[in-house]
Design a protein around this motif. Structure first.
Motif, PDB file in Angstrom:
ATOM      1  N   SER A   1       0.890  -1.172   0.000  1.00  0.00           N
ATOM      2  CA  SER A   1       0.000   0.000   0.000  1.00  0.00           C
ATOM      3  C   SER A   1       0.919   1.210   0.000  1.00  0.00           C
ATOM      4  CB  SER A   1      -0.917  -0.004   1.224  1.00  0.00           C
ATOM      5  OG  SER A   1      -0.299   0.665   2.303  1.00  0.00           O
TER       6      SER A   1
ATOM      7  N   GLN B   1       1.222   3.432   2.033  1.00  0.00           N
ATOM      8  CA  GLN B   1       1.096   3.983   3.382  1.00  0.00           C
ATOM      9  C   GLN B   1       2.129   5.058   3.737  1.00  0.00           C
ATOM     10  OE1 GLN B   1      -1.432   3.514   5.394  1.00  0.00           O
ATOM     11  NE2 GLN B   1      -0.545   4.937   6.873  1.00  0.00           N
TER      12      GLN B   1
ATOM     13  N   LYS C   1       1.944   8.267   1.556  1.00  0.00           N
ATOM     14  CA  LYS C   1       0.844   9.211   1.781  1.00  0.00           C
ATOM     15  C   LYS C   1       1.075   9.987   3.064  1.00  0.00           C
ATOM     16  CE  LYS C   1      -2.677   5.911   3.538  1.00  0.00           C
ATOM     17  NZ  LYS C   1      -4.096   5.539   3.438  1.00  0.00           N
TER      18      LYS C   1
ATOM     19  N   ARG D   1       0.384  -7.884  -2.854  1.00  0.00           N
ATOM     20  CA  ARG D   1       0.701  -8.679  -1.664  1.00  0.00           C
ATOM     21  C   ARG D   1       0.921 -10.129  -2.085  1.00  0.00           C
ATOM     22  NH1 ARG D   1      -3.411  -5.601   2.650  1.00  0.00           N
ATOM     23  NH2 ARG D   1      -2.589  -3.578   2.043  1.00  0.00           N
TER      24      ARG D   1
ATOM     25  N   GLN E   1      -6.782  -0.164  -4.489  1.00  0.00           N
ATOM     26  CA  GLN E   1      -7.350   0.508  -3.322  1.00  0.00           C
ATOM     27  C   GLN E   1      -7.730   1.934  -3.673  1.00  0.00           C
ATOM     28  OE1 GLN E   1      -4.555   0.532  -0.044  1.00  0.00           O
ATOM     29  NE2 GLN E   1      -5.245  -1.471   0.659  1.00  0.00           N
TER      30      GLN E   1
ATOM     31  N   ASP F   1      -7.076   4.931  -1.857  1.00  0.00           N
ATOM     32  CA  ASP F   1      -6.190   5.213  -0.735  1.00  0.00           C
ATOM     33  C   ASP F   1      -6.289   6.706  -0.394  1.00  0.00           C
ATOM     34  OD1 ASP F   1      -4.177   4.262   1.055  1.00  0.00           O
ATOM     35  OD2 ASP F   1      -2.721   5.429  -0.096  1.00  0.00           O
TER      36      ASP F   1
ATOM     37  N   HIS G   1      -3.235  -3.206  12.917  1.00  0.00           N
ATOM     38  CA  HIS G   1      -3.470  -2.521  11.632  1.00  0.00           C
ATOM     39  C   HIS G   1      -2.123  -2.348  10.922  1.00  0.00           C
ATOM     40  CE1 HIS G   1      -5.606  -0.371   8.625  1.00  0.00           C
ATOM     41  NE2 HIS G   1      -5.027   0.774   8.880  1.00  0.00           N
ATOM     42  N   HIS G   2      -1.332  -1.397  11.332  1.00  0.00           N
ATOM     43  CA  HIS G   2       0.064  -1.317  10.903  1.00  0.00           C
ATOM     44  C   HIS G   2       0.812  -0.463  11.911  1.00  0.00           C
ATOM     45  CE1 HIS G   2      -1.120   2.546   9.375  1.00  0.00           C
ATOM     46  NE2 HIS G   2      -1.775   2.052   8.340  1.00  0.00           N
TER      47      HIS G   2
ATOM     48  N   GLY H   1     -10.428   0.263   5.698  1.00  0.00           N
ATOM     49  CA  GLY H   1      -9.900   0.378   7.046  1.00  0.00           C
ATOM     50  C   GLY H   1      -8.821   1.426   7.083  1.00  0.00           C
ATOM     51  N   GLY H   2      -8.636   1.984   8.247  1.00  0.00           N
ATOM     52  CA  GLY H   2      -7.586   2.981   8.376  1.00  0.00           C
ATOM     53  C   GLY H   2      -7.383   3.343   9.828  1.00  0.00           C
ATOM     54  N   SER H   3      -6.642   4.429  10.035  1.00  0.00           N
ATOM     55  CA  SER H   3      -6.350   4.809  11.411  1.00  0.00           C
ATOM     56  C   SER H   3      -5.879   6.251  11.489  1.00  0.00           C
ATOM     57  CB  SER H   3      -5.261   3.894  11.974  1.00  0.00           C
ATOM     58  OG  SER H   3      -4.071   3.997  11.212  1.00  0.00           O
TER      59      SER H   3
ATOM     60  N   ARG I   1      -2.863   8.431  12.666  1.00  0.00           N
ATOM     61  CA  ARG I   1      -1.457   8.022  12.629  1.00  0.00           C
ATOM     62  C   ARG I   1      -0.653   8.608  13.777  1.00  0.00           C
ATOM     63  NH1 ARG I   1      -3.554   4.826   8.711  1.00  0.00           N
ATOM     64  NH2 ARG I   1      -4.034   5.995   6.827  1.00  0.00           N
TER      65      ARG I   1
ATOM     66  N   GLY J   1      -6.010   8.501   8.021  1.00  0.00           N
ATOM     67  CA  GLY J   1      -6.425   8.099   6.675  1.00  0.00           C
ATOM     68  C   GLY J   1      -7.163   6.784   6.655  1.00  0.00           C
ATOM     69  N   ILE J   2      -7.406   6.359   5.454  1.00  0.00           N
ATOM     70  CA  ILE J   2      -8.196   5.141   5.258  1.00  0.00           C
ATOM     71  C   ILE J   2      -7.923   4.621   3.848  1.00  0.00           C
ATOM     72  CG2 ILE J   2     -10.238   6.358   4.332  1.00  0.00           C
ATOM     73  CD1 ILE J   2     -11.949   4.391   6.062  1.00  0.00           C
ATOM     74  N   ALA J   3      -8.132   3.344   3.647  1.00  0.00           N
ATOM     75  CA  ALA J   3      -8.065   2.798   2.279  1.00  0.00           C
ATOM     76  C   ALA J   3      -9.237   1.844   2.090  1.00  0.00           C
ATOM     77  CB  ALA J   3      -6.743   2.068   2.065  1.00  0.00           C
TER      78      ALA J   3
HETATM   79  N1  ASP Z   1      -2.592   1.388   4.269  1.00  0.00           N
HETATM   80  C1  ASP Z   1      -3.638   0.737   5.000  1.00  0.00           C
HETATM   81  C2  ASP Z   1      -4.006  -0.564   4.323  1.00  0.00           C
HETATM   82  O1  ASP Z   1      -3.628  -0.784   3.196  1.00  0.00           O
HETATM   83  C3  ASP Z   1      -4.870   1.546   5.101  1.00  0.00           C
HETATM   84  C4  ASP Z   1      -4.669   2.790   5.881  1.00  0.00           C
HETATM   85  O2  ASP Z   1      -4.308   2.718   7.054  1.00  0.00           O
HETATM   86  O3  ASP Z   1      -4.949   3.865   5.315  1.00  0.00           O
HETATM   87  O4  ASP Z   1      -4.693  -1.383   4.905  1.00  0.00           O
END
Ligand code: ASP
Length: 581
Positions: free
Chosen positions: A196, A198, A201, A220, A234, A236, A445-446, A482-484, A486, A527-529
């Motif tokens: 992504s 991520q 962005k 992936r 996505q 994004d 999430h990440h 989904g997103g978060s 940051r 953000g979100i994707a």
């Molecule tokens: N990059 C994240 C994902 O691909 C989404 C995000 O947190 O914006 O799931």
């Protein structure tokens, strides 16, 4: 232009006009001197006609030479049809052929290019360019185009800027496996394709772009499950100077706009549910809320009554299948076998039947009195005619199993209508999950996701309890986005990497660029994707994302049309410094 109209254009108002069409021959019928041809392009089908004795002899001869999928250019006069066809928009007219040119003959296609085809999956994948000629397949890509352009329109009105981020980036150990690309100019070194955009962005937020989006390919290298593609798309997005609430509102707006423009549906306000409630009430972080059948926890009412299995269980939990008391013994045995299948994995299932006469019958009557059963039925809010289904075991395991059973009962009871759309936000995900295999914490999430400020003090002492400002959008039981919020400060990001088992050196080597950017005035951002292919398939009412991708890969990650992946020349390998031996 080689044509004056498309094959979908002509109506009775065109009668007596001279026109020229181009297209593919779908089929021809030759009956006693009359020859009909169905000419197709992406706009529709127009019937062509020629008649011995009326149409010039050389033309009739040429029409008789036409085979399926020949590409032709034909000119003639539009006439009213004798037998009208109300199934197609051009069904009132036909075109009397006066000139015809075969632009390109065609081999007989390997399967019928019609709505109902005789071609199997593999064959259609191999000749995907022919499959794409079929209306049903083409319409899916048109829907995809519509979703993409509606997305761009909406985000445009909200001042978002579409920015392209690189496709050749760097491999990181987080998340799924990367696809890698060897670098010829830097022998022994590799790019990775982005899972992504991520980090890019987030860097764009540091650059002040403020509102970014991109409809972007991501890659992936995961073991392919039924409906995964190694490359997927996505929507994004990222925003600065916002809180979680702003993201939820903005992207609820996007989804509302998409439902309205693509489906003509006015969406209700999107309800919100915490991750903890989703797990407790549905056993899933992506509950299908088109129907109720929420979980009811029964430890208090079922334990210490002598039934060892329930006594030993961490959780006793059930659902009420309304109106299913009519299930016979055999039906229930079958359902029990269903939950015992390895895919579900339950050891057994207890039922309590609420008979129409008010009596309660269970598979464990030995241990539970009528009073006991009555209390349980009350907890379920069950009525005569209902069937309560109960599982037990470890919390996580039994919730997963009951989730499967709930969805299955939802299917059986016809409660999962694909035309009924229920959108849901799931909030407050845990920040971390413990991975037994690697014996360390992983970001749920990440690693760039911000912990909830009120949980920050637990980050060292009770990592399991720390919740994240992370959110998922779920539609009909499918996670579509989904997103978060940051992390945007270096010290917290460093702390996060430490928690995830990175040494300071490793964190620096892999994400030093991001942490350094955080030192040059990073704004708070979030953000979100959205899974674009998945959204398209949902709007199309289909389970398969593959149908919505022009040239998809098969279940083993192969493109059977171009036959990829494939080996490369020794010469190429040598240039890349790769020795396969
Ligand atoms: N990059 C994240 C994902 O691909 C989404 C995000 O947190 O914006 O799931």
């Amino acid at each position: 232009m080689l044509r004056t109209h498309t094959c979908g254009d002509l109506r009775s108002e065109h009668i007596d006009q001279k026109v020229t069409l181009c297209g593919w021959v779908q089929k021809t019928r030759d009956k006693g001197g009359l020859i009909w041809v169905d000419l197709r392009d992406r706009y529709g089908i127009t019937q062509l006609i020629a008649e011995e004795g009326v149409t010039a002899e050389p033309i009739v001869k040429k029409v008789r030479e036409l085979g399926r999928e020949f590409v032709v250019k034909v000119s003639g006069t539009v006439k009213e049809r004798e037998a009208k066809n109300d199934k197609i928009p051009t069904g009132d007219i036909e075109l009397w052929i006066e000139e015809i040119e075969i632009l390109n003959p065609a081999k007989l296609p390997p399967f019928l290019i019609e709505d109902e085809t005789d071609g199997g999956d593999e064959l259609r994948m191999k000749y995907r360019y022919l499959d794409l000629r079929r209306n049903t397949v083409r319409e899916k890509l048109r829907l995809r185009h519509k979703v993409a352009s509606a997305t761009r329109n909406f985000l445009d009105t909200q001042d978002f800027i579409e920015v392209e981020t690189p496709v050749l980036i760097k491999s990181t150990p987080e998340g799924a496996r990367d696809f890698v690309v060897p670098s010829r100019m830097n022998p022994g070194e590799f790019y990775a394709l982005p899972q992504s955009p991520q980090t890019f962005k987030q860097l764009l937020m540091v650059s002040g772009f403020d509102r970014y989006y991109q409809i972007v390919k991501c890659f992936r290298d995961e073991d392919l499950r039924a409906d995964r593609q190694p490359e997927f798309t996505q929507i994004d997005c990222e925003m600065s100077f916002v809180e979680q609430e702003d993201i939820l509102n903005t992207f609820e707006g996007l989804i509302r706009h998409l439902f309205k423009t693509v489906k003509g549906i006015d969406l209700d306000t999107v309800p919100r549910m915490s991750y903890a409630d989703a797990m407790k009430l549905y056993g899933s972080d992506k509950p299908d809320i088109r129907f109720g059948m929420q979980f009811v926890e029964l430890n208090e009412l079922t334990q210490n009554k002598g039934f060892g299995i329930f006594d030993a269980a961490e959780l006793v939990v059930g659902i009420n299948a309304t109106g299913c008391a009519s299930y016979s013994r055999k039906d229930i045995d079958k359902l029990t076998d269903w939950v015992k299948r390895p895919q579900v994995g339950a050891k057994g299932m207890v039922y309590i039947k609420y008979n129409e006469d008010g009596s309660l019958k269970s598979s464990v009557d030995k241990f539970y009195s009528d009073e006991d059963k009555k209390a349980i039925a009350e907890k379920f809010d069950a009525k005569p005619g209902d069937l309560m289904l109960i599982l037990s075991g470890d919390i996580n395991t039994v919730r997963k199993q009951l989730n499967e059973l709930r969805l299955e009962m939802g299917n059986r009871l016809g409660l999962r209508n694909p035309d009924d759309y229920k959108v849901l936000w799931v909030l407050d995900f845990p920040l971390l999950e413990f991975d037994e295999e690697s014996n360390r914490w992983h970001a749920m999430h990440h690693p760039f996701t911000s912990p909830k400020p009120e949980d920050l003090d637990k980050i060292e002492s009770a990592p399991r309890e720390v919740r994240a400002n992370a959110y998922d959008m779920v539609i009909n039981g499918t996670e579509v986005g989904g997103g978060s919020v940051r992390i945007f400060e270096k010290p917290l990001q460093q702390q996060m990497f430490k928690l995830l088992g990175f040494t300071p050196e490793e964190a620096e080597a892999q994400f030093g660029f991001l942490m350094s950017a955080f030192e040059y005035g990073a704004p708070p951002h979030a953000g979100i994707a959205f899974g674009f292919d998945r959204l398209c398939s949902l709007f199309g009412g289909s389970d398969s994302i593959r149908d919505y991708i022009a040239f998809p890969k098969n279940n083993s990650g192969r493109d059977v049309m171009i036959d990829s992946p494939a080996s490369i020349d020794d010469e190429q390998l040598k240039e890349l410094g790769i020795d396969l031996k």
